[in-house]
Design a protein around this motif. Structure first.
Motif, short mmCIF file in Angstrom:
data_model
loop_
_atom_site.label_atom_id
_atom_site.label_comp_id
_atom_site.label_asym_id
_atom_site.label_seq_id
_atom_site.Cartn_x
_atom_site.Cartn_y
_atom_site.Cartn_z
N ASN A 14 0.83 -1.21 0.00
CA ASN A 14 0.00 0.00 0.00
C ASN A 14 0.86 1.26 0.00
OD1 ASN A 14 -2.44 -1.30 -0.12
ND2 ASN A 14 -2.89 -1.13 2.05
N ILE A 32 2.25 1.66 -3.55
CA ILE A 32 1.21 2.14 -4.46
C ILE A 32 0.91 3.61 -4.18
CG2 ILE A 32 -1.22 1.90 -5.12
CD1 ILE A 32 -0.87 -1.15 -4.51
N HIS A 33 0.81 3.96 -2.91
CA HIS A 33 0.55 5.36 -2.53
C HIS A 33 1.62 6.27 -3.11
CE1 HIS A 33 0.54 8.93 0.03
NE2 HIS A 33 -0.74 8.68 0.26
N TYR A 85 1.21 6.65 -6.93
CA TYR A 85 0.08 7.51 -7.27
C TYR A 85 0.42 8.97 -6.98
CZ TYR A 85 -3.17 3.56 -7.84
OH TYR A 85 -3.82 2.44 -8.28
N VAL A 107 -5.39 4.39 -1.06
CA VAL A 107 -5.15 3.11 -1.72
C VAL A 107 -5.77 1.93 -0.96
CG1 VAL A 107 -3.08 3.90 -2.91
CG2 VAL A 107 -2.87 2.83 -0.67
N SER A 108 -6.39 2.22 0.19
CA SER A 108 -7.08 1.14 0.91
C SER A 108 -8.46 1.63 1.32
CB SER A 108 -6.29 0.70 2.15
OG SER A 108 -6.41 1.65 3.18
N VAL A 127 -7.65 7.65 -6.25
CA VAL A 127 -7.88 6.33 -5.67
C VAL A 127 -7.59 5.22 -6.68
CG1 VAL A 127 -9.64 7.22 -4.09
CG2 VAL A 127 -10.34 6.26 -6.28
N THR A 128 -7.51 4.01 -6.16
CA THR A 128 -7.38 2.81 -6.99
C THR A 128 -8.72 2.54 -7.67
OG1 THR A 128 -8.05 1.31 -5.23
CG2 THR A 128 -5.69 1.82 -5.38
N GLU A 146 -6.88 6.11 -10.76
CA GLU A 146 -5.66 5.67 -11.43
C GLU A 146 -6.04 4.57 -12.43
OE1 GLU A 146 -1.40 5.60 -11.93
OE2 GLU A 146 -2.67 6.99 -10.85
#
Length: 160
Positions: A23, A26-27, A30, A74-75, A99-100, A121
């Motif tokens: 996470n 990914i954060h 992004y 991301v969560s 966000v994802t 994203e």
């Protein structure tokens, strides 16, 4: 679980730590995408900018007429439980969640309810889903721009 099966507990702990690390990765990706997009669109942008109230904006960007803040989620737990983003609203003209794809539906509800914007994203790019419509006025925009410039100078001079 720990008392019944120590091996299962250790597997779950390892998996939890791995997901947390994923996470964070990914954060950061992004956040970098948002910074690059804003820069390409004529903004001066920086990450992890501390606002006057002590809250940290994931992405803070400005141009001649606008200050924009992005909050990266991301969560699902972070999206639904974190309310600190509301304390960032007085410091920007436009506020966006990034966000994802999995969080799109939940984030849309939050963005619409609060008149915020939303990007999702998609394959190493960002897709605008909702435009911020709040049209907020902010006080001390010049002081915020100066503080951001000082932070950028500090990074250039000292490396942090």
């Amino acid at each position: 679980i720990k008392t019944n099966n120590i091996e299962k507990y250790m597997e779950m702990t390892t998996l939890s730590e791995f997901l947390s690390i994923m996470n964070i990765k990914i954060h950061n990706e992004y956040q970098e995408h948002a910074l690059k997009r804003l820069y390409k669109h004529g903004y001066i942008a920086l990450g992890d900018f501390t606002l006057p109230n002590g809250k940290k904006a994931d992405v803070f960007a400005y141009n001649e007429s606008e200050i924009v803040i992005f909050d990266v989620k991301v969560s699902k737990e972070d999206l639904l439980s974190d309310q600190n983003w509301k304390k960032q609203l007085p410091y920007c003209h436009s506020f966006y969640f990034l966000v994802t794809p999995e969080l799109r539906n939940a984030a849309e509800k939050i963005a619409i309810k609060n008149k915020c914007g939303l990007y999702v994203e998609e394959e190493k790019s960002m897709k605008l889903i909702i435009t911020d419509t709040a049209n907020k006025e902010i006080e001390h925009a010049d002081k915020l721009r100066l503080a951001a410039n000082r932070k950028l100078s500090q990074k250039h001079i000292y490396g942090y």
